[in-house]
Scaffold this active site. Structure first.
Site, PDB file in Angstrom:
ATOM      1  N   GLU A  16       7.565  -0.101  -7.787  1.00 50.90           N
ATOM      2  CA  GLU A  16       8.976   0.487  -7.427  1.00 50.90           C
ATOM      3  C   GLU A  16       9.809  -0.480  -7.905  1.00 50.90           C
ATOM      4  O   GLU A  16      11.148   0.016  -8.174  1.00 50.90           O
ATOM      5  CB  GLU A  16       9.185   1.203  -6.121  1.00 50.90           C
ATOM      6  CG  GLU A  16       8.384   2.213  -5.841  1.00 50.90           C
ATOM      7  CD  GLU A  16       6.800   2.135  -5.563  1.00 50.90           C
ATOM      8  OE1 GLU A  16       6.304   0.836  -5.553  1.00 50.90           O
ATOM      9  OE2 GLU A  16       6.004   3.128  -5.418  1.00 50.90           O
TER      10      GLU A  16
ATOM     11  N   GLU B 217      -5.919   2.944 -10.978  1.00 50.10           N
ATOM     12  CA  GLU B 217      -6.910   3.499 -10.091  1.00 50.10           C
ATOM     13  C   GLU B 217      -6.238   3.620  -8.793  1.00 50.10           C
ATOM     14  O   GLU B 217      -6.120   2.827  -8.084  1.00 50.10           O
ATOM     15  CB  GLU B 217      -8.107   2.514 -10.062  1.00 50.10           C
ATOM     16  CG  GLU B 217      -9.445   3.133  -9.428  1.00 50.10           C
ATOM     17  CD  GLU B 217      -9.444   3.291  -7.986  1.00 50.10           C
ATOM     18  OE1 GLU B 217      -8.849   4.162  -7.431  1.00 50.10           O
ATOM     19  OE2 GLU B 217      -9.969   2.543  -7.540  1.00 50.10           O
TER      20      GLU B 217
ATOM     21  N   GLU C  20      -3.591   7.426   1.150  1.00 52.38           N
ATOM     22  CA  GLU C  20      -2.718   6.159   0.698  1.00 52.38           C
ATOM     23  C   GLU C  20      -1.517   6.413  -0.190  1.00 52.38           C
ATOM     24  O   GLU C  20      -0.617   5.655  -0.207  1.00 52.38           O
ATOM     25  CB  GLU C  20      -3.510   5.371  -0.232  1.00 52.38           C
ATOM     26  CG  GLU C  20      -4.866   4.915   0.569  1.00 52.38           C
ATOM     27  CD  GLU C  20      -5.844   3.882  -0.425  1.00 52.38           C
ATOM     28  OE1 GLU C  20      -5.165   3.271  -1.327  1.00 52.38           O
ATOM     29  OE2 GLU C  20      -7.125   4.031  -0.269  1.00 52.38           O
TER      30      GLU C  20
END
Ligand SMILES: Nc1ncnc2c1ncn2[C@@H]1O[C@H](CSCC[C@H](N)C(=O)O)[C@@H](O)[C@H]1O
Ligand SMILES: Nc1ncnc2c1ncn2[C@@H]1O[C@H](CSCC[C@H](N)C(=O)O)[C@@H](O)[C@H]1O
Lengths: 360, 360
Positions: free
Chosen positions: A106, A120, A129
């Site tokens: 981010e 992944e 998550e």
């Protein structure tokens, strides 16, 4: 819903900073084969291209991308694992192609947009998550309009199951309550304090822990006792965070096993590598975490148990309403609500029930 | 050294919000008997007095203080356990005496100063969790000059030990490394990436985990193979945070067992309830967590293992330098350094060694 970064690191990222944990993922053959084949059977997506690996961990996907001919790979990793990724890249002679960047996806700025985003990002039952948020953020900022997503699609599955865990968990819960009543007596008799007012809260805490927390399990396919249904489909190219905040689905599985117990439901996921509409894969690869004898994964399946289990048989029809939301306290954990109605093959309707679960 | 409150809650406080965890402490008979006797055999400290319970948890010490005749008890608790404490207080009819306050001790304002500060602040090997900081803060702000501390004194002990854990941990470590080398080959052969550059880091990570992390253990007294020594004494009335930031001691234990292995050292603590100089206890109570057959505690002992163990016998003399510091990343966790020299009874000096440990 601002995320406390310190808490998020303590709760989530910290485990990824251990080689031991990365090694567990790197030892998952199903996972590894899928990404390996996806990349090397679709070299046209990588050859001469720029790639972004979101959450590179050990750097494995970035190195494979380089081996498949990428011109440049940006490998972003939030934890100190980035240092090991850098070592690994160098030891495999790709330091001129792979640039490891330590930081939160981010917060990172890249010098250019990319042709491929590989990641992944899948957690237990796909969405635990909430790491796909970071992939969406990366896509919206850094993927060229002509780019492709690796993987390109994801699906969540749900199926009715039987499992001895239902008895185990029930007896664990009962053991904890027996213990409590001994404790209560002892505290009253030896220490003059009556703790019985806490019995209800203690029992709720223990019910939550033993009966309402979904479990990791590696199911045998014959534990699946009915038809399986999709509860969510995600197009990684277009999905927004809003699309994945909640999962709501109504499904109608049928029981396919004779005289058995409906002990609960199991959830798993698969993802596909199909490239994009304009730039499709030459060879489509699937990664599935469905119950399997020979191809189980570290994700296993998530199991949601019913207490008590219900006798069912071939031809019984279920109507299941499934809903999954992030918890208020931690956006990376999930709450699940499952309501179920059973119409027996005789036509008789069983009383409907509703259960709440925590995916911790 | 500013503490991230979100991370501190995620790492530390959160476990105390479970009744299950409070119950474990309330089921520790040695702990319970000590506080119970300290209070009820010294009612003069409580009768008609104001009390502050730092970290009241379930509220047990606050309720006992009220039962011993306190006029007013302030019971401060950082977690939601405060709600259960309030219920328990009410169910035992002390809502007019005990006031439960939810908040960090550091942030709370009381309407008056108190005569007694009671707290069960001890972590593994006394100082883990660093909760005594909060007691010091409470004392400096809220204890009357004539007040007393419960407990009033604390000590840390260290002793040479033997333990089969040393072999277990060594073989766990070796198993992890064997695994690593299989993994390394597989990753090279199947996936074309050479991870050997990470071998050193992986081995360090695993050494840290298996060999350098101190262990919880409930030792049998006959596993103590030498004289025991005090490495720290704390006067709870006067100690400052500076006094407890580090523990440094040089001790000289002698081996008292015949032909055995020095497998490491063990640390434990005791605390005493003596009141103050001006206002002493009528009956002095001790709470010890030393190795014991019949009186073990949930604290057990912390064990620091030596790899490889060293053959020693009666009359061998050790010189041990012990030092304990808080870790940089988490002020509630500790790093320990132990260096040791052995002078055998024959007069022969063995080469000195030095070990680093993590108390996680
Ligand atoms: N927002 C974010 N920014 C950077 N890294 C992130 C991230 N969210 C998760 N990660 C990292 O993403 C990794 C996911 S695990 C996958 C690791 C590696 N790509 C592999 O396939 O083996 C973890 O190492 C985690 O620390
Ligand atoms: N700074 C602080 N302010 C308030 N509570 C604190 C604190 N540090 C620790 N605690 C609380 O202190 C408690 C310590 S455990 C002891 C609980 C109780 N006094 C008993 O003897 O059974 C925990 O519940 C923890 O949440």
């Amino acid at each position: 819903t601002a995320v406390d970064k310190g808490a998020d690191f303590a709760n989530y990222f910290c485990t990824y900073a251990f080689l031991y944990h990365q090694k567990e993922m790197l030892s998952d053959r199903v996972r590894m084969d899928a990404y390996f084949n996806a990349i090397f059977q679709n070299k046209h997506h990588f050859h001469g291209k720029t790639v972004l690996d979101v959450g590179t961990g050990s750097g494995i996907l970035a190195i494979w991308s380089a081996q498949a001919g990428a011109r440049k790979v940006y490998a972003v990793e939030a934890t100190k694992m980035s240092e090991h990724a850098r070592e690994l890249v160098k030891a495999n002679n790709f330091q001129n192609v792979v640039e490891v960047i330590e930081g939160s996806m981010e917060d990172v700025t890249l010098p250019e947009k990319v042709d491929v985003i590989i990641s992944e990002w899948m957690g237990y039952f796909l969405l635990r998550e909430s790491m796909f948020d970071s992939v969406i953020c990366a896509r919206d900022r850094w993927l060229k309009p002509t780019g492709v997503m690796y993987p390109s699609h994801a699906r969540m599955w749900l199926a009715p199951i039987r499992s001895g865990l239902v008895d185990k968990k029930k007896s664990d819960y009962e053991g904890a309550m027996d213990d409590w009543f001994c404790f209560l007596n002892e505290t009253r008799n030896c220490y003059g304090v009556d703790t019985s007012v806490l019995t209800k809260s203690f029992s709720e805490e223990q019910r939550k822990y033993y009966l309402q927390t979904s479990l990791w399990n590696n199911l045998h396919p014959n534990q699946v006792i009915g038809t399986t249904a999709i509860v969510k489909e995600i197009d990684c190219m277009t999905a927004t965070i809003n699309d994945i905040l909640n999962v709501n689905a109504s499904i109608a599985p049928s029981i396919t096993a004779e005289n058995t117990r409906l002990c609960g439901f199991s959830g798993w996921f698969d993802v596909h590598f199909r490239g994009s509409m304009e730039n499709p894969a030459q060879s489509e690869i699937e990664l599935t975490t469905a119950p399997s004898v020979d191809h189980s994964t570290h994700w296993g399946q998530q199991v949601f148990l019913l207490h008590p289990p219900i006798h069912v048989s071939v031809g019984d029809d279920l109507i299941v309403n499934f809903s999954m939301n992030r918890t208020k306290e931690n956006h990376r954990l999930m709450e699940v609500e499952l309501s179920c109605e059973i119409r027996q093959s005789s036509g008789k309707l069983l009383p409907p029930f509703r259960n709440k679960f925590y995916m911790e």
